[in-house]
Design an enzyme around this catalytic site. Structure first.
Site, PDB file in Angstrom:
ATOM      1  N   HIS A 130       0.992  -1.310   0.029  1.00  0.00           N
ATOM      2  CA  HIS A 130      -0.116   0.085  -0.037  1.00  0.00           C
ATOM      3  C   HIS A 130       0.655   1.270   0.154  1.00  0.00           C
ATOM      4  CE1 HIS A 130      -3.295  -2.367   1.820  1.00  0.00           C
ATOM      5  NE2 HIS A 130      -3.532  -2.774   0.600  1.00  0.00           N
ATOM      6  N   GLU A 148       1.845   3.747   2.961  1.00  0.00           N
ATOM      7  CA  GLU A 148       2.542   2.857   4.278  1.00  0.00           C
ATOM      8  C   GLU A 148       3.965   2.923   4.074  1.00  0.00           C
ATOM      9  OE1 GLU A 148       0.294  -0.950   4.624  1.00  0.00           O
ATOM     10  OE2 GLU A 148      -1.773   0.345   4.377  1.00  0.00           O
ATOM     11  N   HIS A 172       3.022  -3.922   6.895  1.00  0.00           N
ATOM     12  CA  HIS A 172       1.826  -2.928   6.641  1.00  0.00           C
ATOM     13  C   HIS A 172       1.934  -2.079   7.906  1.00  0.00           C
ATOM     14  CE1 HIS A 172      -0.328  -4.591   3.122  1.00  0.00           C
ATOM     15  NE2 HIS A 172       0.438  -5.619   3.454  1.00  0.00           N
ATOM     16  N   GLU A 229       0.907  -5.399  10.948  1.00  0.00           N
ATOM     17  CA  GLU A 229       0.498  -3.966  10.844  1.00  0.00           C
ATOM     18  C   GLU A 229       1.302  -3.169  12.196  1.00  0.00           C
ATOM     19  OE1 GLU A 229      -1.675  -2.743   9.073  1.00  0.00           O
ATOM     20  OE2 GLU A 229      -2.764  -4.196   8.152  1.00  0.00           O
TER      21      GLU A 229
END
Length: 425
Positions: free
Chosen positions: A166, A169, A295, A365
């Site tokens: 992404h 990010e 991420h 994450e």
């Protein structure tokens, strides 16, 4: 109990169907308006309904924070769960060319390429660099392969680390680069543990899966909150969510058929050159047993399944995932959980890696736990000051995956020894 559970799922399914019909009325909208949305959601079932409409960026016990356009905002309003929203144009934006001056420690594509090239050129016996293919706009997607005795690399257990699926990010792209630099520096310093790993593992590092999106997010002096790649869609919009474009159970929930959406899954599985690049590379290296996709953000360790609420059918594999996730959480203090405990999301990297290739694949994450003030870009743009602390708290988990790449089942059966003289952590 089961009757209430089934009724709830049925009601939510009916809601999803109604929303899907309504979305068709707006699907061709190409408005550039973007919004942060605070949406009521008290469990994973309600979060999954929301995930079918808009990209969820942060979760709490009572609500989620999501980011999307006019189409998604209208559908959330229709759903009746919208608590508040804020137009991105009203948010404080960062200024300056490329990365803002205060964020200059982050690497753009040219800087990333230079750092990877330098590491490979200065350490030819430890590092090789190559391209796994071109992006939509023709940029090379770089990979580093690390380890002593490169001529026999394919005979060793392998692990792969990647970042930047992404675009916004950027912290996720720093972690793989720093890992490569750390391994080389510690090997040359004679660190016994790292020497053992570099001698006995085949290590693959892809820092920037989505180089076009990463460049677009910073190209004109202000962060754009861009998530997707930069392929042109049939309705004139841009971008597919690469982490909804993998083939395993593609399009079965938590992704969008609307090209405007941040979670647009593409026209078909592997419709994008960036995901094809990852597919081809992983499938060409059959010795890969463990995978970590970085991420941001939320401080989570996620593992399959993401496409359904049920756990893994293979109970032994489920035990390995749970054991490894809990162990890694001891170091980085993140929350370990099955991905669908957040909400349903299909077509992602880790479901594909495990579902198709039985690779023990995890998503981290990274920090922070939530964006500043609930709205705004702080979660994705936390400032350069977080780079080193976040790497420091994740180096042990990264090395743990590397160490057990020879046989992840060793994590639940200590009687099985490792391959090679690798000291225990």
């Amino acid at each position: 109990m089961s009757v209430r559970f089934n009724l709830k799922k049925s009601a939510l399914l009916a809601t999803v169907i109604l929303i899907a019909v309504s979305i068709a009325q707006f699907a061709q909208s190409t408005s550039n308006n973007r919004y942060w949305m605070k949406i009521r959601a008290k469990d994973k079932f309600e979060r999954s309904v929301i995930a079918n409409i808009v990209g969820i960026e942060n979760t709490t016990e009572d609500y989620v924070v999501a980011f999307g356009g006019d189409t998604e905002l209208k559908q959330i309003q229709k759903l009746g769960w919208l608590m508040s929203y804020s137009n991105l144009a009203d948010e404080a934006m960062f200024s300056g060319k490329d990365f803002p001056t205060k964020d200059s420690a982050f690497h753009n594509y040219a800087e990333m390429t230079a750092e990877l090239t330098k590491l490979a050129n200065e350490n030819p016996t430890l590092v090789t660099m190559g391209s796994i293919g071109k992006s939509t706009e023709g940029r090379d997607t770089w990979v580093l392969r690390l380890g002593a005795d490169q001529s026999h690399a394919s005979e060793k257990p392998a692990v792969i680390y990647m970042g930047g699926h992404h675009a916004r990010e950027h912290l996720s792209m720093e972690m793989p680069l720093m890992l490569a630099q750390h391994l080389v520096a510690q090997y040359k310093a004679g660190n016994e543990r790292i020497v053992g790993l570099m001698n006995n593992r085949d290590i693959h590092i892809i820092p920037m899966v989505n180089p076009d999106g990463a460049e677009y997010d910073i190209q004109d002096g202000s962060y754009k909150m861009w998530r997707k790649n930069r392929s042109r869609n049939a309705n004139g919009t841009f971008g597919t969510d690469l982490n909804r474009n993998y083939s395993y159970k593609w399009g079965t929930g938590g992704s969008s058929t609307n090209p405007n959406s941040d979670t647009y899954m593409g026209t078909k599985p592997f419709s994008e050159p960036e995901t094809i690049n990852i597919k081809n590379y992983v499938e060409a290296h059959t010795n890969i047993t463990t995978l970590l996709s970085f991420h941001t953000y939320s401080q989570l360790i996620l593992y399959p399944w993401g496409h359904k609420y049920d756990g893994l059918e293979n109970t032994k594999d489920a035990q390995v995932f749970e054991t490894m996730a809990k162990k890694m959480a001891e170091w980085n203090k993140y929350t370990p959980q099955q991905a669908s405990d957040l909400y349903i999301a299909s077509g992602d990297t880790t479901d594909w890696a495990y579902g198709e290739h039985k690779i023990f694949a995890f998503t981290f994450e990274l920090d922070p736990s939530q964006s500043s003030g609930g709205f705004g870009g702080g979660g994705f743009y936390p400032g350069a000051g977080v780079i080193q602390p976040v790497f420091n708290k994740n180096i042990e988990p990264a090395l743990y995956l590397m160490e057990y790449a020879d046989n992840p089942y060793r994590t639940i059966n200590v009687s099985i020894g490792p391959i090679g003289p690798i000291p225990n952590p």
